[in-house]
Design a protein around this motif. Structure first.
Motif, PDB file in Angstrom:
ATOM      1  N   VAL A 157       0.845  -1.191   0.000  1.00 19.28           N
ATOM      2  CA  VAL A 157       0.000   0.000   0.000  1.00 19.28           C
ATOM      3  C   VAL A 157       0.878   1.237   0.000  1.00 19.28           C
ATOM      4  N   LEU A 158       0.583   2.161  -0.918  1.00 14.10           N
ATOM      5  CA  LEU A 158       1.226   3.469  -0.938  1.00 14.10           C
ATOM      6  C   LEU A 158       0.165   4.515  -0.644  1.00 14.10           C
ATOM      7  N   ARG A 159       0.481   5.438   0.234  1.00 14.37           N
ATOM      8  CA  ARG A 159      -0.479   6.483   0.610  1.00 14.37           C
ATOM      9  C   ARG A 159       0.182   7.849   0.472  1.00 14.37           C
ATOM     10  N   ALA A 160      -0.588   8.818  -0.011  1.00  7.05           N
ATOM     11  CA  ALA A 160      -0.143  10.207  -0.092  1.00  7.05           C
ATOM     12  C   ALA A 160      -1.328  11.092   0.275  1.00  7.05           C
ATOM     13  N   SER A 161      -1.059  12.195   0.958  1.00  2.32           N
ATOM     14  CA  SER A 161      -2.174  13.042   1.378  1.00  2.32           C
ATOM     15  C   SER A 161      -1.725  14.468   1.636  1.00  2.32           C
ATOM     16  N   PHE A 162      -2.685  15.356   1.484  1.00  6.57           N
ATOM     17  CA  PHE A 162      -2.564  16.729   1.962  1.00  6.57           C
ATOM     18  C   PHE A 162      -3.811  17.039   2.770  1.00  6.57           C
ATOM     19  N   THR A 163      -3.645  17.556   3.978  1.00  2.42           N
ATOM     20  CA  THR A 163      -4.777  17.912   4.830  1.00  2.42           C
ATOM     21  C   THR A 163      -4.476  19.217   5.558  1.00  2.42           C
ATOM     22  N   THR A 164      -5.529  19.876   5.985  1.00  2.00           N
ATOM     23  CA  THR A 164      -5.408  21.041   6.858  1.00  2.00           C
ATOM     24  C   THR A 164      -6.162  20.749   8.147  1.00  2.00           C
ATOM     25  N   THR A 165      -5.501  20.958   9.270  1.00  2.00           N
ATOM     26  CA  THR A 165      -6.099  20.689  10.576  1.00  2.00           C
ATOM     27  C   THR A 165      -5.876  21.878  11.504  1.00  2.00           C
ATOM     28  N   LEU A 166      -6.490  21.832  12.679  1.00  2.00           N
ATOM     29  CA  LEU A 166      -6.407  22.961  13.607  1.00  2.00           C
ATOM     30  C   LEU A 166      -6.283  22.467  15.037  1.00  2.00           C
ATOM     31  N   ALA A 167      -5.974  23.396  15.933  1.00  2.00           N
ATOM     32  CA  ALA A 167      -5.993  23.150  17.376  1.00  2.00           C
ATOM     33  C   ALA A 167      -6.490  24.415  18.054  1.00  2.00           C
ATOM     34  N   ARG A 168      -7.433  24.245  18.968  1.00  2.00           N
ATOM     35  CA  ARG A 168      -7.979  25.387  19.686  1.00  2.00           C
ATOM     36  C   ARG A 168      -7.152  25.660  20.940  1.00  2.00           C
ATOM     37  N   PRO A 169      -7.134  26.907  21.418  1.00  2.00           N
ATOM     38  CA  PRO A 169      -6.361  27.226  22.628  1.00  2.00           C
ATOM     39  C   PRO A 169      -6.881  26.464  23.842  1.00  2.00           C
ATOM     40  N   LYS A 170      -6.022  26.341  24.840  1.00  2.00           N
ATOM     41  CA  LYS A 170      -6.448  25.758  26.113  1.00  2.00           C
ATOM     42  C   LYS A 170      -7.523  26.644  26.742  1.00  2.00           C
ATOM     43  N   PHE A 171      -8.314  26.048  27.606  1.00  2.00           N
ATOM     44  CA  PHE A 171      -9.415  26.789  28.204  1.00  2.00           C
ATOM     45  C   PHE A 171      -8.925  28.018  28.960  1.00  2.00           C
ATOM     46  N   ARG A 172      -7.970  27.841  29.871  1.00  2.00           N
ATOM     47  CA  ARG A 172      -7.551  28.966  30.708  1.00  2.00           C
ATOM     48  C   ARG A 172      -6.892  30.054  29.889  1.00  2.00           C
ATOM     49  N   GLN A 173      -6.304  29.694  28.733  1.00  2.00           N
ATOM     50  CA  GLN A 173      -5.653  30.695  27.901  1.00  2.00           C
ATOM     51  C   GLN A 173      -6.648  31.667  27.291  1.00  2.00           C
ATOM     52  N   MET A 174      -7.909  31.241  27.158  1.00  2.00           N
ATOM     53  CA  MET A 174      -8.940  32.073  26.533  1.00  2.00           C
ATOM     54  C   MET A 174      -9.675  32.967  27.531  1.00  2.00           C
TER      55      MET A 174
END
Length: 951
Positions: free
Chosen positions: A691-708
Motif C-alpha cells: 500500500v502506498l499512501r499520499a495526502s494533503f490535509t489542513t487541521t487545527l488546534a484550539r487554545p487551552k481553556f484557561r488561555q482564553m
C-alpha cells in the motif's frame, strides 16, 4: 516550502480529478455498455459474518466483489453488509492478513437479501504460524490498518494484554510516532508525531473526550484502564468526515462491542510498590452475548485498580547573576504518598431491526481517586555569597485533607459518555446519525496546607555544591537549624483550606449521508454530513486563609511530640537528600476551622480570581468524495468547515503593594472564528499486500481553556502580572504525508514514511522577567500568546514480524520495532512579547527529535513472554518559554524497559507476571541545559502477578 503552496496543490489535484469525480468515464464502448447495464439493473444486498474455526468473530476482514469494485470491512462482531449490488452472479471474496483468500459464488436477487457465512480455518493460515494471543492481535490490527483510507496505526486488545500497561496512555507509547508524558509513574498525556498533547484529539467511539482538568483540552489517558478498550485507533491523517482539531492526529478508543456469540473474560492481579511499601491490586471482567435470535447484542465490562504508590522528588529554580553565572534561587525536596483507586464501567447494547436498520447505545464511566499527601522542604531566597556559601530560609509544608478522606487531599476525576447512534440503508442511500452526551469533572474537597517558616531575617548559612547540577547540594553550617521546633520555625507561613470543582459538559449531534453514485471500474461514493457540538466549562474555587487565635500556642502544639511525622525515606531515589520532619497529616486533618474560638477564616480573592466559566459552540459541515480508479487506486477529496463561537467570563484582579486593597471584577468576552479544512488522500496498491499512501490535509488546534479566559491579574505585592488573552487564534497546520506499507503473508508489516507540517500561530505560555507595564516594574509577566509559525518534518519507520523467515527454529520469536525522527524549527516569532529574541535554533515546543519503540516476544501454545523498550529524546516544554534560552524548560529524554510473562495453565486460564519501569526512569525537566535540573521525580519499579480467565 512556501506558505500557501499546499492549498494550491490541493486545488490543482482537485481540478485535475474533476472529470473523474463527476462521471465514471468509460475506457471503451464495451465498458460503456457494461456500465449502463449495471446501472439499470435491479439491486440487491449481501449481508453476513466472517468467523474463525472456533466461531469467534473476525474484525477487519475485507469482503468484496472484484467485478463491481465493491467492498466492506467486517465490524467487531464480524458482520458485513454490501448494499446496492446489481442483480447477477458474482464471486464474493474475503481477505484477511495471514490467510489465503476464500470466495463464494453468490446469486444476487432484488427481492431476496442474501446472507453469507465465511469460515476461516486455522489450517488455511499461511505458513506454520502459532495463532493465539499476540499473533491474533497483530493480525486483527494489521487488517484494520491496511484497509483504512489514511495513515493510521491500530492496537488490538490482545496486543495490549501482553504488556505491563495499566492504562491507555501506557499502551499508546508502543505505537510509531507516539510518546507520552507521565504523572505518578503512569502515562497521562499522549503526543503524536512530535506535537504537544493539546494538538491531538482523543475520542471515545468517535466522540471527543472532555478534559477533567481546568486548563487543558487534552484527555487524561490514565483515567481509562486498557482492559476496557477493544481497539486503539491512531489516525495520523484525518478525512473530511472527522473532527478537524487533530494537528498531531486523532486517537480513537473503541470500547468492547457485542460479540457474535457469548464470551467472557476475567483478570485479577496483585503487585508491590517500593515507595509506599504496600500491595497493589488490579482486576477486570467482561461478558457479552446475543439474544432474541441475535437481534439484541449486549457487552458489559468493568475494571478496578487499587494502587498505593508514591514518588521521590526534587525541584530547582535557576537564575543568572550579573556575571552570567547560574545559581539556584529556590530548591525543594518533596516526598509524595498517593493512594490511587481507579474504577471503570461500560455497557454496549445494539438492536438489529433487520439487515438494513440498526441502533446502538453505548455508555462508559471512569473514575479515578487520588488521595495524596505531600511533604515539601523548600530552601527560599537562596543568596550566593562571595566565599562560595549561600544563605536561605526554610519552609516545611504538609498537604492533607479531611479525616473522611484518609487524612489526604482527595482529587476525584470522573468522565462519563453515553451515545445513541443508528445506521440505516435506504437502497442507494446510507444514513448514520448519533447523539452524544459527555461529562468530565474534577473535585478537590477540603484540600488543606500547613506551612511553617524559619526566620527570614536571620537566614541559615549553607555550603553549596553545584559541581553536579543534576543534584544541587546545600549543607547547613549548623545542622541543628534544620530541625522542626519552635526555636527554628517561628512563623506560620500558611494555613489554608480550599474546595475546587471543575466541570465540563458536552452535547453533540451528527448526521452523515452516504450515496454510492457509481459501481464498477470507476466506483464513486459521495458523503456529506453535519455535526453540532455545545461545550460548557467551569472552574470554581472557594479558598480560605485560616488564622489561629493564638499563633504562638498553635505553633507549639503543631510541633509538639505526637503531632509531627518524619517523612524521610531510606534510599531516596532522587539523590542523597533528607526531607525531615513535618506537621503530621492527622494533626492537620483534625483541625476544626469552624471553631471561631480557635480560628478565623477569610476568603482569598487572589486565588478565587482564577475561577471562570466558558461556553463553546461548534458547527461543522463537510463534503467528501471517494473515487476508485480500478481495484488498485483510490482518491478521497473533501472539504470541511468548522465555525466556532467562544464565550468566556473571568476575573480582572488588582492587588496593591501592601495586599490591603484587593479588587476582583468579572469580565466577559465573546468572539468567533471560521476554519476551512481541505483534504486530498490517495491510496494505491500496486501489488497485493503493498500500500502506498499520499495526502494533503489542513487541521487545527484550539487554545487551552484557561488561555482564553479574559481579565488581567495584577499583583503589585508579588510584582507579578498575568494577562488573559481571549483574542488567541486557533493554531492551523497544513500537512503532507507519504507512506509505504508492505504486509507479510506470515503476519507482519514493514512501513516507512515522511510527513511535513507547516504550522501557523502556535501557542505557548510565555514567562518574561523584569518587564515594565504602564510605568510599573514587574519581576515576572505571564501570558499565553500566538508565538509565531513553525515547521515540522518527520520520518517514520516500523517493522513487525515473527523471525521464522530467518530460520524455522525462530518461528516462535517475533519483533515489533518502530522509529520516528522529528526535525522542527520555529520559522518566525510574531508576538511583540518576544521582541529581541531570535527564532534561530528554537524547536517547536513539545517535539522530541527521536522516538524508539522496540519489543521482542516469544510465543507458543503455552508460554508468552515480552520484553519492551521505549525511548524519547528531550524537547522544549510549551508550558514555560522565556525571553532567553536560559529560562526555557525542557522535558528530558526517557528510557523505559518493561517485561511480561504469561503461562497458559489450561484451555481457559493463564497465569501472568509483569514488571514495569525496570530502569526506574524519572519524570525529569531541565532548565536551559541538560544537566541543570528543574524537576526530577522517581517512582520505582512496579511489579504484579495474577491470572486471566477466558470462557
Amino acid at each position: 516550502m512556501k506558505k500557501h503552496c499546499l492549498p494550491i496543490l490541493f486545488a490543482a489535484v482537485l481540478c485535475a480529478s474533476a472529470p473523474l469525480l463527476l462521471t465514471a468515464a468509460p475506457v471503451g464502448e464495451t465498458e460503456t455498455d457494461a456500465a449502463a447495464a449495471l446501472a439499470a439493473a435491479p439491486r440487491g444486498s449481501i449481508t453476513g459474518v466472517v468467523l474463525d474455526d472456533s466461531r469467534h468473530a473476525i474484525q477487519g476482514a475485507v469482503v468484496y466483489i472484484r467485478a463491481l469494485n465493491l467492498g466492506a470491512v467486517t465490524a467487531a462482531d464480524g458482520s458485513f453488509s454490501l448494499r446496492g449490488v446489481p442483480e447477477g452472479r458474482y464471486d464474493v471474496c474475503v481477505n484477511y492478513v495471514g490467510y489465503e483468500q476464500i470466495c463464494q459464488n453468490c446469486d444476487i436477487r432484488k427481492e431476496q437479501p442474501l446472507h453469507c457465512e465465511f469460515l476461516l480455518h486455522e489450517g488455511m493460515a499461511i505458513g506454520n504460524v502459532v495463532v493465539s494471543g499476540i499473533v491474533e492481535g497483530q493480525r486483527r490490527a494489521l487488517s484494520i490498518q491496511k484497509n483504512n483510507d489514511g495513515v493510521s496505526n491500530i492496537v488490538a486488545a490482545d496486543q495490549m494484554s501482553r504488556f505491563a500497561d495499566a492504562n491507555i496512555g501506557d499502551a499508546m507509547k508502543r505505537i510509531p510516532g507516539i510518546n507520552v508524558q507521565y504523572d505518578q509513574g503512569e502515562a497521562r498525556f499522549g503526543q503524536v508525531r512530535g506535537t504537544a498533547p493539546d494538538l491531538t484529539s482523543v475520542t471515545l467511539n468517535g466522540n471527543r473526550l472532555p478534559s477533567a482538568e481546568g486548563d487543558s483540552r487534552a484527555a487524561q489517558l490514565d483515567l481509562i484502564p486498557t482492559d476496557m478498550i477493544q481497539t486503539i485507533e491512531v489516525h495520523k491523517v484525518v478525512t473530511a468526515d472527522m473532527d478537524g482539531d487533530a494537528i498531531g492526529g486523532a486517537v480513537n478508543l473503541v470500547t468492547k462491542n457485542s460479540p457474535y456469540r457469548q464470551t467472557g473474560t476475567a483478570t485479577a492481579g496483585v503487585g508491590y510498590n517500593p515507595i509506599s511499601q504496600r500491595v497493589t491490586f488490579n482486576g477486570s471482567a467482561s461478558w457479552g452475548s446475543r439474544f432474541f435470535k441475535d437481534r439484541l447484542g449486549v457487552m458489559a465490562s468493568l475494571a478496578y485498580h487499587n494502587n498505593p504508590i508514591g514518588s521521590d522528588n526534587i525541584e530547582a529554580t535557576w537564575k543568572e547573576d550579573e556575571a552570567g553565572n547560574a545559581y539556584v534561587d529556590e530548591f525543594e525536596i518533596r516526598q509524595y504518598y498517593v493512594h490511587r483507586e481507579r474504577q471503570s464501567y461500560s455497557l454496549s447494547l445494539d438492536w438489529k431491526f433487520n439487515e438494513n436498520h440498526k441502533i446502538e447505545l453505548r455508555g462508559m464511566y471512569n473514575r479515578r481517586n487520588d488521595w495524596e499527601n505531600r511533604y515539601r522542604l523548600t530552601y527560599k531566597d537562596i543568596t550566593p555569597e562571595a566565599d562560595g556559601t549561600a544563605t536561605a530560609y526554610l519552609r516545611r509544608q504538609t498537604k492533607g485533607g479531611s479525616p473522611d478522606n484518609k487524612f489526604a487531599r482527595l482529587e476525584r476525576q470522573q468522565t462519563a459518555d453515553i451515545a445513541l447512534s443508528g445506521e440505516h440503508n435506504l437502497g442507494w442511500l446510507g444514513v448514520e446519525w448519533g447523539f452524544d452526551y459527555a461529562r468530565a469533572s474534577e473535585e478537590r474537597p477540603n484540600e488543606r496546607y500547613i506551612g511553617l517558616e524559619s526566620d527570614e531575617d536571620n537566614p541559615i548559612r549553607f555550603d553549596v555544591d553545584l559541581s553536579d547540577e543534576r543534584e544541587p547540594r546545600f549543607t547547613p553550617a549548623d545542622p541543628s537549624l534544620m530541625d522542626l521546633n519552635t526555636t527554628n520555625f517561628i512563623k506560620l507561613d500558611e494555613l489554608t483550606e480550599s474546595f475546587s470543582e471543575i466541570e465540563e459538559n458536552e452535547y453533540k449531534a451528527h448526521i452523515d449521508l452516504r450515496a454510492r453514485l457509481f459501481t464498477g471500474t470507476f466506483a464513486g461514493t459521495l458523503r456529506a454530513g453535519y455535526k453540532y457540538q455545545d461545550k460548557e466549562k467551569s472552574k470554581l474555587i472557594t479558598f480560605y486563609d485560616v488564622e489561629p487565635a493564638d499563633e504562638a500556642s498553635f505553633l507549639a502544639r503543631a510541633m509538639s511530640a505526637g503531632n509531627t511525622f518524619d517523612a524521610t525515606r531510606r534510599n531516596f531515589y532522587a539523590g542523597d537528600y533528607v526531607v525531615g520532619d513535618f506537621v503530621s497529616k492527622q494533626y492537620l486533618s483534625h483541625l476544626d476551622f469552624s471553631d471561631a474560638a480557635q480560628f478565623s477564616r477569610t476568603r482569598n480573592p487572589m486565588e478565587e480570581a482564577e475561577n471562570y466559566t466558558g461556553k463553546e459552540t461548534i458547527h461543522a459541515a463537510y463534503l467528501r468524495y471517494d473515487q476508485q480508479f480500478g481495484n488498485r487506486l483510490k482518491l478521497i477529496a473533501g472539504l470541511r468547515l468548522e465555525h466556532t463561537v467562544y464565550d468566556y467570563t473571568g476575573n480582572a484582579l488588582h492587588v496593591d503593594a501592601d495586599e490591603e486593597n484587593i479588587t476582583s471584577t468579572p469580565t466577559s468576552r465573546k468572539n468567533d472564528t471560521d476554519n476551512w479544512l481541505p483534504s486530498v488522500l490517495l491510496k494505491y496498491e500496486p501489488v497485493d499486500n503493498m500500500v502506498l499512501r499520499a495526502s494533503f490535509t489542513t487541521t487545527l488546534a484550539r487554545p487551552k481553556f484557561r488561555q482564553m479566559v479574559p481579565g488581567d491579574r495584577v499583583n503589585l505585592a508579588d510584582e507579578e502580572y498575568t494577562m488573559g488573552n481571549p483574542d488567541l487564534r486557533n493554531t492551523v497546520s497544513n500537512n503532507c504525508d507519504l507512506m509505504f506499507e508492505y504486509y507479510f503473508k506470515s503476519i507482519g508489516l514493514v512501513s516507512a514514511g515522511v510527513y511535513y507540517k507547516e504550522i501557523s500561530d502556535f501557542i505557548v505560555d510565555a514567562m518574561i522577567e523584569d518587564q515594565t507595564i504602564g510605568g510599573t516594574e514587574f519581576k515576572e509577566l505571564y501570558k499565553a500568546v500566538n508565538a509565531g509559525d513553525a515547521m515540522l518534518f518527520g520520518i517514520e519507520a516500523a517493522f513487525q514480524r515473527d523471525l521464522g523467515f530467518i530460520s524455522p527454529t525462530l518461528k516462535n520469536f517475533g519483533i515489533y520495532a518502530n522509529y520516528t525522527y522529528n526535525r522542527s524549527k520555529v520559522t518566525r516569532l510574531t508576538d511583540p512579547i518576544f521582541a529581541g529574541r531570535s527564532a534561530d535554533d528554537i524547536q517547536l515546543p513539545g517535539t522530541p527529535e527521536h522516538t524508539v519503540n522496540a519489543s521482542l516476544y516469544f510465543e507458543n501454545r503455552r508460554l508468552t513472554a515480552t520484553l519492551s523498550y521505549n525511548y524519547a529524546s528531550s524537547f522544549l516544554d510549551n508550558e514555560e518559554m522565556g525571553m532567553t534560552p536560559f529560562t526555557d524548560r525542557y522535558y528530558d529524554s526517557v528510557n523505559y524497559l518493561d517485561a511480561n510473562v504469561s503461562v497458559r495453565a489450561s484451555k481457559h486460564i493463564s497465569i501472568f507476571a509483569e514488571v514495569g519501569n525496570l530502569l526506574n526512569q524519572p519524570l525529569r525537566y531541565y532548565q536551559g541545559t541538560k544537566d541543570r535540573v528543574k524537576q526530577a521525580e522517581y517512582y520505582g519499579i512496579r511489579c504484579s502477578l495474577g491470572a486471566r480467565v477466558r470462557f
